[in-house]
Design an enzyme around this catalytic site. Sequence first.
Site, short mmCIF file in Angstrom:
data_model
loop_
_atom_site.label_atom_id
_atom_site.label_comp_id
_atom_site.label_asym_id
_atom_site.label_seq_id
_atom_site.Cartn_x
_atom_site.Cartn_y
_atom_site.Cartn_z
N GLY A 124 0.83 -1.20 0.00
CA GLY A 124 0.00 0.00 0.00
C GLY A 124 0.86 1.25 0.00
N ASN A 125 2.04 1.16 0.64
CA ASN A 125 2.88 2.35 0.74
C ASN A 125 3.56 2.72 -0.58
OD1 ASN A 125 5.03 0.65 0.52
ND2 ASN A 125 5.58 0.69 2.68
N VAL A 170 11.82 -34.39 -34.55
CA VAL A 170 13.13 -34.23 -35.17
C VAL A 170 13.03 -33.09 -36.18
CG1 VAL A 170 13.78 -36.64 -34.86
CG2 VAL A 170 12.56 -35.98 -36.93
N THR A 171 14.17 -32.43 -36.44
CA THR A 171 15.38 -32.49 -35.65
C THR A 171 15.39 -31.35 -34.65
OG1 THR A 171 16.64 -31.11 -37.19
CG2 THR A 171 16.74 -33.50 -37.53
N LYS A 215 9.77 -25.04 -41.56
CA LYS A 215 10.35 -25.72 -40.40
C LYS A 215 9.43 -25.59 -39.19
CE LYS A 215 13.89 -26.42 -43.01
NZ LYS A 215 13.81 -27.64 -43.82
N LYS A 253 4.55 -11.11 5.05
CA LYS A 253 5.34 -11.19 3.80
C LYS A 253 6.21 -12.45 3.81
CE LYS A 253 5.54 -6.28 3.34
NZ LYS A 253 4.30 -6.23 2.55
N LYS A 281 -2.71 -8.80 0.90
CA LYS A 281 -2.37 -8.91 -0.53
C LYS A 281 -1.13 -9.77 -0.75
CE LYS A 281 1.29 -5.99 -0.97
NZ LYS A 281 1.45 -5.78 0.44
N LYS A 301 -5.91 -6.54 10.35
CA LYS A 301 -5.42 -5.86 9.15
C LYS A 301 -5.59 -4.34 9.29
CE LYS A 301 -3.87 -5.62 5.04
NZ LYS A 301 -2.48 -6.00 4.88
N1 ADP Z 1 12.56 -7.90 10.28
C1 ADP Z 1 12.29 -6.88 9.46
N2 ADP Z 1 13.09 -6.64 8.40
C2 ADP Z 1 12.81 -5.61 7.57
N3 ADP Z 1 11.74 -4.77 7.72
C3 ADP Z 1 10.92 -4.97 8.77
C4 ADP Z 1 11.16 -6.03 9.68
N4 ADP Z 1 10.21 -5.99 10.61
C5 ADP Z 1 9.38 -4.97 10.31
N5 ADP Z 1 9.81 -4.33 9.20
C6 ADP Z 1 9.09 -3.19 8.60
O1 ADP Z 1 7.99 -3.75 7.90
C7 ADP Z 1 7.73 -2.95 6.74
C8 ADP Z 1 6.92 -3.75 5.74
O2 ADP Z 1 5.61 -3.90 6.23
P1 ADP Z 1 4.42 -2.97 5.70
O3 ADP Z 1 4.85 -1.55 5.66
O4 ADP Z 1 3.22 -3.34 6.48
O5 ADP Z 1 4.28 -3.55 4.23
P2 ADP Z 1 3.65 -2.97 2.86
O6 ADP Z 1 4.83 -2.58 2.05
O7 ADP Z 1 2.95 -4.15 2.28
O8 ADP Z 1 2.73 -1.85 3.20
C9 ADP Z 1 9.12 -2.58 6.28
O9 ADP Z 1 9.11 -1.44 5.46
C10 ADP Z 1 9.86 -2.33 7.60
O10 ADP Z 1 9.68 -0.98 7.98
N1 CP Z 2 -4.85 -5.64 1.31
C1 CP Z 2 -3.59 -5.35 1.71
O1 CP Z 2 -2.81 -6.24 2.08
O2 CP Z 2 -3.24 -3.99 1.69
P1 CP Z 2 -1.85 -3.34 2.18
O3 CP Z 2 -0.75 -3.98 1.42
O4 CP Z 2 -2.01 -1.88 1.81
O5 CP Z 2 -1.74 -3.55 3.65
#
Ligand code: ADP
Ligand code: CP
Length: 566
Positions: free
Chosen positions: A11-12, A493-494, A468, A279, A217, A134
Amino acid sequence: MTGAVLLAVGGNALVLDGEAGTVARQQERAAHLATQVADLVADGRRVLVTHGNGPQVGYIVRRGELVAADAASEGLPDLPLWLAVADSQGGIGHLLTVALDGALERRGLGVRAVAVLTHVEVDPHDPAFALPTKPIGAAMTATTARRRAVEGWSVVETAPGVHRRVVPSPLPRRVLEAEQIQVLAATGAVVVAAGGGGIPVVRRGDAWRGVDAVVDKDHASALLAASIGVDTLVLVTGVDEVCVGWGTPDRRALRHVDTVELRGHLEAGEFPAGSMGPKVAAALQFVADGGRRAVITSLPRLRDALEGRSGTHLTVGSTPAPTAAPDRRTAPTGEPMITVPADPFPFTFDPRHVALLCIDFQRDFMEAGGFGESLGNDVSRLRGTIEPTSHVLAAFRRHGWPVIHTREGHRPDLADLFPAKRDRGSPALRIGEEGPMGRLLVRGSAGHGIVPELAPVAGEVVLDKPGKGSFYATDLETILRARGITSLVVTGVTTEVCVQTTVREANDRGFEALVLSDCTASYFPEFHRSALDMFCAQGGIVGWVGTSDALLAALLPTTIHEEVAR
Ligand SMILES: Nc1ncnc2c1ncn2[C@@H]1O[C@H](COP(=O)(O)OP(=O)(O)O)[C@@H](O)[C@H]1O
Ligand SMILES: NC(=O)OP(=O)(O)O
């Protein structure tokens, strides 16, 4: 899907934590992402994009709540969470595809982006419905969070002093549109799918019903990638690499990990449940479900990561890999998939969408007195293919799967023979001249026929081709598409001539081909080897190479299953 990459974008990527998330800002970020994707497409990769919706779905729900009283007085309907997820998927899908189309067009790539409205099936009894985890919407202060909690929201502190609304997030079981997404991706389109983890639905009687939840996601992306056979899943997030000791001075980036090591770190609590934990779990699931490689990295390091210079790379662990077993994956409809050990990685196909190609097993190429020999070749070099191919042919016939035979040759009046082909080389006899098996490479002559051991039976397609490649000046593509064939097992072949041309033509048309090394041959063993090496070089740039034994062993569970059923 050879060389395909599925990018799951956090999302970010569009709205950074703490940002207002204006539409203009989201468009800017979408354009940045699109440039990176266009670079990958220009590198020759097939790309699918999935995305989060955490901030956006929260905004949509909140907007609805803010106007709820006025809306009710005007008789406007409520906005359930599942419908807000659908809205967010449409809105973000639009932002991304418009940005992608622009970037692809600027690179002159002739490729379009297409967003697929995607549903995921969830279990109505998933315990996650009773435990919201979530985060959605904007970050709040502790004071606002307390006020909202009184209004009935579930709220958690996601980082010190940062509070977010949380909603249930059940695990996805199945991506309902997986098959259609695979077909679209195979056309070369950049497919945007499973937005916001997909719209969560459950089965009620004979219909699907939306349920109030936001699916993760990363989990949805891993499931989609595994079910359509994408080989690389990239989870794009805010860090270049996953770390152990995160948040401590001793933190250490993980570059190459296997499943055993990564699972150990996960179980040791190295990755928080609200951020990196899902993740890592999704990456492990993808590899366990047959994926080749999962990568976790940041957007700026995406290309470097795909080339191995950055990111955390997860590959199958040294303990017995569940991926090695056939039948681990299922087709989107729940049918078992078949996985054959192959180079450069296992070849997985849906048995309902596979065909066997038997290319030019003709007497003119394989017997004395034919065209092959007239060119000065030792035709006995090709005959070793007959026995293994006969077993593969028998297996396909037993299963009732389609078989297509091709024959190279020309009309008796040679109207379809280019002088360039007729006059090439210095054969003892040229195409169309009379040999011991009749006129060389002319339709209807004995030499043009297929060797008796591999002769077609009733119901099998026999395709005559002047060149071919098996696609050139034939209706092979139409036949395959009409039957819904997406995967080919290739014999013939071939190797470096008709097989190679055909496999390249198939690859360019989006078909996936497993070439059987012992069922293909050349008059020149070194060309046979080089052609096979070329097919599976660079991560399978043209296709896969396996053996008839590996294929037949992989078919065994299906055969046994069918026999038990009988
Ligand atoms: N062990 C870890 N190694 C790396 N990043 C981590 C760890 N634990 C937490 N994070 C944080 O988690 C973030 C990813 O989660 P989040 O921002 O929820 O994901 P998304 O990119 O899907 O929005 C990373 O950007 C980092 O700031
Ligand atoms: N649905 C979902 O996982 O959204 P974010 O990645 O923005 O958390």
